[in-house]
Design a protein around this motif. Structure first.
Motif, PDB file in Angstrom:
ATOM      1  N   SER A 254       0.818  -1.209   0.000  1.00  0.00           N
ATOM      2  CA  SER A 254       0.000   0.000   0.000  1.00  0.00           C
ATOM      3  C   SER A 254       0.857   1.266   0.000  1.00  0.00           C
ATOM      4  CB  SER A 254      -0.931   0.002   1.217  1.00  0.00           C
ATOM      5  OG  SER A 254      -1.739   1.148   1.247  1.00  0.00           O
ATOM      6  N   SER A 255       1.924   1.266   0.794  1.00  0.00           N
ATOM      7  CA  SER A 255       2.775   2.461   0.869  1.00  0.00           C
ATOM      8  C   SER A 255       3.414   2.758  -0.482  1.00  0.00           C
ATOM      9  CB  SER A 255       3.859   2.279   1.940  1.00  0.00           C
ATOM     10  OG  SER A 255       4.835   1.339   1.546  1.00  0.00           O
ATOM     11  N   ILE A 256       3.827   1.701  -1.172  1.00  0.00           N
ATOM     12  CA  ILE A 256       4.481   1.882  -2.470  1.00  0.00           C
ATOM     13  C   ILE A 256       3.477   2.271  -3.548  1.00  0.00           C
ATOM     14  CG2 ILE A 256       5.718   0.623  -4.295  1.00  0.00           C
ATOM     15  CD1 ILE A 256       7.111  -0.951  -2.014  1.00  0.00           C
ATOM     16  N   GLN A 257       2.283   1.713  -3.479  1.00  0.00           N
ATOM     17  CA  GLN A 257       1.269   2.018  -4.492  1.00  0.00           C
ATOM     18  C   GLN A 257       0.597   3.367  -4.260  1.00  0.00           C
ATOM     19  OE1 GLN A 257       0.610   0.351  -7.168  1.00  0.00           O
ATOM     20  NE2 GLN A 257      -1.288   1.267  -7.904  1.00  0.00           N
ATOM     21  N   PHE A 258       0.312   3.685  -2.983  1.00  0.00           N
ATOM     22  CA  PHE A 258      -0.492   4.871  -2.691  1.00  0.00           C
ATOM     23  C   PHE A 258       0.203   5.914  -1.813  1.00  0.00           C
ATOM     24  CE2 PHE A 258      -3.671   1.311  -3.001  1.00  0.00           C
ATOM     25  CZ  PHE A 258      -4.209   1.684  -4.232  1.00  0.00           C
ATOM     26  N   LYS A 259       1.443   5.662  -1.422  1.00  0.00           N
ATOM     27  CA  LYS A 259       2.169   6.539  -0.495  1.00  0.00           C
ATOM     28  C   LYS A 259       1.365   6.728   0.794  1.00  0.00           C
ATOM     29  CE  LYS A 259       3.998  10.372  -2.180  1.00  0.00           C
ATOM     30  NZ  LYS A 259       4.194  11.827  -2.437  1.00  0.00           N
ATOM     31  N   GLY A 260       0.811   5.643   1.293  1.00  0.00           N
ATOM     32  CA  GLY A 260       0.036   5.685   2.521  1.00  0.00           C
ATOM     33  C   GLY A 260      -0.434   4.297   2.904  1.00  0.00           C
ATOM     34  N   ILE A 261      -0.762   4.122   4.182  1.00  0.00           N
ATOM     35  CA  ILE A 261      -1.240   2.816   4.655  1.00  0.00           C
ATOM     36  C   ILE A 261      -2.566   2.958   5.399  1.00  0.00           C
ATOM     37  CG2 ILE A 261       1.066   1.795   4.771  1.00  0.00           C
ATOM     38  CD1 ILE A 261       0.940   2.237   7.847  1.00  0.00           C
ATOM     39  N   LYS A 262      -3.320   4.023   5.084  1.00  0.00           N
ATOM     40  CA  LYS A 262      -4.630   4.174   5.691  1.00  0.00           C
ATOM     41  C   LYS A 262      -5.513   3.010   5.253  1.00  0.00           C
ATOM     42  CE  LYS A 262      -4.384   9.237   5.691  1.00  0.00           C
ATOM     43  NZ  LYS A 262      -4.956  10.475   5.139  1.00  0.00           N
ATOM     44  N   LYS A 263      -6.510   2.694   6.071  1.00  0.00           N
ATOM     45  CA  LYS A 263      -7.360   1.540   5.813  1.00  0.00           C
ATOM     46  C   LYS A 263      -7.939   1.562   4.403  1.00  0.00           C
ATOM     47  CE  LYS A 263      -7.930  -0.917   8.567  1.00  0.00           C
ATOM     48  NZ  LYS A 263      -8.886  -0.821   9.671  1.00  0.00           N
ATOM     49  N   GLU A 264      -8.437   2.734   3.985  1.00  0.00           N
ATOM     50  CA  GLU A 264      -9.047   2.797   2.661  1.00  0.00           C
ATOM     51  C   GLU A 264      -8.018   2.577   1.553  1.00  0.00           C
ATOM     52  OE1 GLU A 264      -8.576   7.125   4.144  1.00  0.00           O
ATOM     53  OE2 GLU A 264      -9.118   5.149   4.951  1.00  0.00           O
ATOM     54  N   GLN A 265      -6.756   2.965   1.811  1.00  0.00           N
ATOM     55  CA  GLN A 265      -5.711   2.751   0.812  1.00  0.00           C
ATOM     56  C   GLN A 265      -5.342   1.274   0.714  1.00  0.00           C
ATOM     57  OE1 GLN A 265      -3.083   5.662   2.681  1.00  0.00           O
ATOM     58  NE2 GLN A 265      -3.136   6.931   0.836  1.00  0.00           N
ATOM     59  N   SER A 353      -2.837   6.579   9.883  1.00  0.00           N
ATOM     60  CA  SER A 353      -2.842   7.947   9.369  1.00  0.00           C
ATOM     61  C   SER A 353      -1.543   8.664   9.738  1.00  0.00           C
ATOM     62  CB  SER A 353      -4.047   8.708   9.935  1.00  0.00           C
ATOM     63  OG  SER A 353      -4.060  10.046   9.478  1.00  0.00           O
ATOM     64  N   PHE A 354      -1.067   8.438  10.967  1.00  0.00           N
ATOM     65  CA  PHE A 354       0.170   9.066  11.433  1.00  0.00           C
ATOM     66  C   PHE A 354       1.361   8.585  10.603  1.00  0.00           C
ATOM     67  CE2 PHE A 354       3.931   9.373  14.123  1.00  0.00           C
ATOM     68  CZ  PHE A 354       3.811  10.657  14.659  1.00  0.00           C
ATOM     69  N   VAL A 355       1.434   7.258  10.388  1.00  0.00           N
ATOM     70  CA  VAL A 355       2.529   6.697   9.595  1.00  0.00           C
ATOM     71  C   VAL A 355       2.449   7.210   8.157  1.00  0.00           C
ATOM     72  CG1 VAL A 355       3.584   4.560   8.721  1.00  0.00           C
ATOM     73  CG2 VAL A 355       2.679   4.644  11.054  1.00  0.00           C
ATOM     74  N   SER A 356       1.243   7.339   7.637  1.00  0.00           N
ATOM     75  CA  SER A 356       1.069   7.851   6.272  1.00  0.00           C
ATOM     76  C   SER A 356       1.572   9.291   6.150  1.00  0.00           C
ATOM     77  CB  SER A 356      -0.407   7.777   5.860  1.00  0.00           C
ATOM     78  OG  SER A 356      -0.853   6.424   5.836  1.00  0.00           O
ATOM     79  N   GLN A 357       1.340  10.092   7.188  1.00  0.00           N
ATOM     80  CA  GLN A 357       1.862  11.462   7.191  1.00  0.00           C
ATOM     81  C   GLN A 357       3.392  11.460   7.185  1.00  0.00           C
ATOM     82  OE1 GLN A 357       0.125  13.488  10.557  1.00  0.00           O
ATOM     83  NE2 GLN A 357      -1.965  13.161   9.835  1.00  0.00           N
ATOM     84  N   ASP A 358       3.980  10.523   7.934  1.00  0.00           N
ATOM     85  CA  ASP A 358       5.437  10.423   7.945  1.00  0.00           C
ATOM     86  C   ASP A 358       5.981   9.958   6.603  1.00  0.00           C
ATOM     87  OD1 ASP A 358       5.794  11.407  10.470  1.00  0.00           O
ATOM     88  OD2 ASP A 358       6.962   9.701  11.201  1.00  0.00           O
ATOM     89  N   LEU A 359       5.218   9.136   5.896  1.00  0.00           N
ATOM     90  CA  LEU A 359       5.637   8.722   4.555  1.00  0.00           C
ATOM     91  C   LEU A 359       5.765   9.942   3.641  1.00  0.00           C
ATOM     92  CD1 LEU A 359       3.589   5.447   3.921  1.00  0.00           C
ATOM     93  CD2 LEU A 359       6.040   5.703   3.539  1.00  0.00           C
ATOM     94  N   GLU A 360       4.814  10.847   3.768  1.00  0.00           N
ATOM     95  CA  GLU A 360       4.876  12.094   2.993  1.00  0.00           C
ATOM     96  C   GLU A 360       6.116  12.898   3.374  1.00  0.00           C
ATOM     97  OE1 GLU A 360       3.062  13.308   0.615  1.00  0.00           O
ATOM     98  OE2 GLU A 360       1.186  12.172   0.612  1.00  0.00           O
ATOM     99  N   ALA A 361       6.375  12.982   4.686  1.00  0.00           N
ATOM    100  CA  ALA A 361       7.522  13.752   5.167  1.00  0.00           C
ATOM    101  C   ALA A 361       8.842  13.110   4.743  1.00  0.00           C
ATOM    102  CB  ALA A 361       7.456  13.872   6.691  1.00  0.00           C
ATOM    103  N   ILE A 362       8.918  11.783   4.817  1.00  0.00           N
ATOM    104  CA  ILE A 362      10.128  11.061   4.416  1.00  0.00           C
ATOM    105  C   ILE A 362      10.344  11.169   2.911  1.00  0.00           C
ATOM    106  CG2 ILE A 362      11.106   8.743   4.172  1.00  0.00           C
ATOM    107  CD1 ILE A 362      11.518   9.837   6.934  1.00  0.00           C
ATOM    108  N   VAL A 367      13.711  11.098  -0.306  1.00  0.00           N
ATOM    109  CA  VAL A 367      13.581  10.880  -1.753  1.00  0.00           C
ATOM    110  C   VAL A 367      13.877  12.153  -2.532  1.00  0.00           C
ATOM    111  CG1 VAL A 367      12.038  10.163  -3.613  1.00  0.00           C
ATOM    112  CG2 VAL A 367      11.910   9.025  -1.384  1.00  0.00           C
ATOM    113  N   ASN A 368      13.351  13.290  -2.043  1.00  0.00           N
ATOM    114  CA  ASN A 368      13.552  14.560  -2.751  1.00  0.00           C
ATOM    115  C   ASN A 368      14.683  15.412  -2.175  1.00  0.00           C
ATOM    116  OD1 ASN A 368      11.394  13.955  -4.486  1.00  0.00           O
ATOM    117  ND2 ASN A 368       9.902  14.839  -3.058  1.00  0.00           N
TER     118      ASN A 368
END
Length: 533
Positions: A254-265, A353-362, A367-368
């Motif tokens: 999910s993290s690789i496909q959607f950059k998040g691990i929220k339930k809906e993702q 949701s918290f981990v997904s926010q950190d994925l954005e930050a990381i 990556v950037n």
């Protein structure tokens, strides 16, 4: 529970016979994610006894849906019939073990394999059926076969207490045939709606997860999520990480496909095509291979057991899905984030949701290559550090263990280099030792945290008994003398204050904690600044 879901709950109290009929017709099925029948004989007999005494045995939870889930081909030892895809099926979400006992004891024909029980009419108790059970033991599998039941009852008149035996049989039949069991049916709920209900089920002592449900819900003739997860695990086997948890695999996908691990993702993975999923599995497999390589080389982590949080693996795998290789600067940034998040307990109880926010930050930070827009936590102060207790399942304790491993420690008893890969491949308490033995501290009534992080060192299991619970002001000076010129190097490899600067024959526990906490926090601070040690 939302009102929308509540309106699609159906409650009922069917007779046992009705449940058995639904199993025989294929209306009730056991999803593939449910564990096999594992109840022991005494548990099964107690359930039957509860029914015979008209005691409640808990409710069943079923999910009625037209979605075809991967199912077990049997219930207990009985093969389930095929059903057409158009007929809604009731999948057992909770109560499989109880339902299996009821079906196997009361619903299967005589001679069939599986759990089989009789009711001893003299002793008025249930027993497992054997081939040579006597004629005063009622075979439960004929309870709904009127002809055989009447013949058995008639045969009881030949016994001196035949009337009493018949009375006991009649009483049993009356209770069992009129026994009702509460059933809650979730009607036509989506996977998304069932998930939060499903995850909270724990009445059987087995934690069910989103991964378990996804394995069933994504299954079809051309794709099996469990099979794909096994492929990923198999690729990690040469590196010793093949015991990867299915939920971790799912979150990485999910993290690789959607950059998040929220339930809906996570649940949205059901909607991508087989071609997309094949590519995603390959990308995830490659990313996880690189992840475990990094864990081993950079952090001396040789097993999932020593990972501070599973979120760490999810995030690093995401990074590797975006970058084939990492630069020295990338590694430096990962090092900063890893050590700060581990010692600040950043992901303790963290939501998806918290981990997904950190994925954005990381993604922005590593990556950037952008400067971090937020802090990833704060390190404990030295005074706080010495008060932290060592717990095997605690992120700070796991971080401490790999900190000790980074130091390439040597046994303080003989100077031999400790094989940290062996010590950290599987958690083993014998590989770690209180420098100031806990038994000694308790015996002497010493104040302070006896299990302090600063009171542990790595020590080969074979050397543990040499120290045992000896007085530290006696055994430490003795070791210093025995190790001679090597004592300083060996002690420093374990974050023990140099014997050149302290007198271990007089060093109190409090003073020892102060000195060792400073040494450890100095290196932890360096690592949190991106430096290596």
């Amino acid at each position: 529970m939302s009102g929308n879901v509540a309106t699609r709950l159906e409650t009922g109290t069917p007779f046992l016979r009705d449940l058995i009929a639904d199993i025989n017709s294929g209306q009730i099925k056991v999803p593939q994610f449910q564990r096999q029948f594992v109840w022991k004989e005494d548990q099964a007999l107690k359930l039957l006894d509860s029914i015979a005494n008209n005691y409640p045995v808990g409710s069943l939870l079923l999910w009625r849906t037209k979605n075809t889930l991967a199912v077990e081909r049997d219930i207990g030892a009985f093969k389930l019939p095929e059903t057409d895809d158009m007929t809604p099926t009731d999948y057992v979400l909770d109560g499989q073990q109880r339902l299996t006992v009821i079906y196997s004891a009361l619903g299967v024909s005589e001679g069939h394999e599986g759990f089989n029980a009789v009711y001893d009419l003299n002793e008025k108790c249930f027993l497992e059926a054997f081939e040579d059970f006597n004629q005063t033991q009622f075979p439960l599998r004929i309870i709904y076969n009127t002809t055989k039941l009447l013949n058995f009852r008639s045969g009881l008149v030949s016994y001196p207490n035949g009337e009493e035996l018949q009375k006991n049989l009649d009483s049993l039949i009356d209770v069992v045939t009129n026994y009702r069991i509460p059933v809650v049916t979730l009607k036509e709920l989506t996977v998304e709606e069932v998930c939060p209900i499903f995850e909270r089920i724990n009445s059987s002592g087995t934690r069910l997860s989103t991964y378990d449900l996804m394995v069933a819900a994504t299954w079809n003739e051309s794709f099996d999520l469990n099979e794909e997860a096994q492929k990923i695990a198999l690729s990690l086997k040469p590196k010793g990480f093949d015991d990867i948890d299915g939920n971790l695999v799912l979150k990485c996908l999910s993290s690789i496909q959607f950059k998040g691990i929220k339930k809906e993702q996570v649940l949205s993975l059901r909607n991508i095509s087989k071609e997309e999923m094949d590519k995603l599995v390959e990308l995830t497999k490659s990313a996880l291979l690189k992840t475990v390589d990094l864990l081993k080389t950079e952090f001396k982590i040789y097993s999932w057991d020593f990972l501070p949080y599973e979120a760490v693996a999810v995030i690093i795998a995401y990074v590797y899905s975006k970058r084939k290789t990492l630069s020295k600067e990338d590694i430096c940034r990962i090092r900063k984030w890893f050590w700060i998040s581990a010692f600040s307990e950043r992901y303790r109880g963290a939501s998806e949701s918290f981990v997904s926010q950190d994925l954005e930050a990381i993604d922005a930070y590593i990556v950037n290559g952008e400067e971090p827009q937020k802090s990833f936590g704060n390190l404990p102060k030295t005074d706080t550090f010495k008060k932290l207790a060592f717990r095997s399942n605690n992120s700070r304790s796991r971080a401490l263990i790999i900190l000790l491993a980074l130091k390439s420690p040597r046994n303080i008893t003989n100077g031999a280099l400790i094989d940290t890969e062996v010590a950290l491949s599987e958690y083993n308490k014998k590989q770690f030792h209180h420098v100031y033995p806990k038994a000694y501290l308790k015996r002497a009534g010493v104040q302070g945290e006896h299990n302090s992080l600063a009171n542990f060192c790595m020590l080969a299991a074979s050397e543990n008994n040499i120290i045992s619970d000896d007085h530290p002001n006696e055994y430490l000076p003795r070791l210093v003398e025995e190790l001679g010129a090597e004592a300083k190097r060996i002690f420093e490899s374990n974050y023990l204050p140099s014997p050149d600067t302290v007198d271990y024959s007089k060093l109190s526990y409090s003073e020892f904690l102060d000195l060792r906490s400073e040494l450890m926090m100095s290196d932890i601070s360096k690592l949190a600044d991106g430096e290596s040690i």
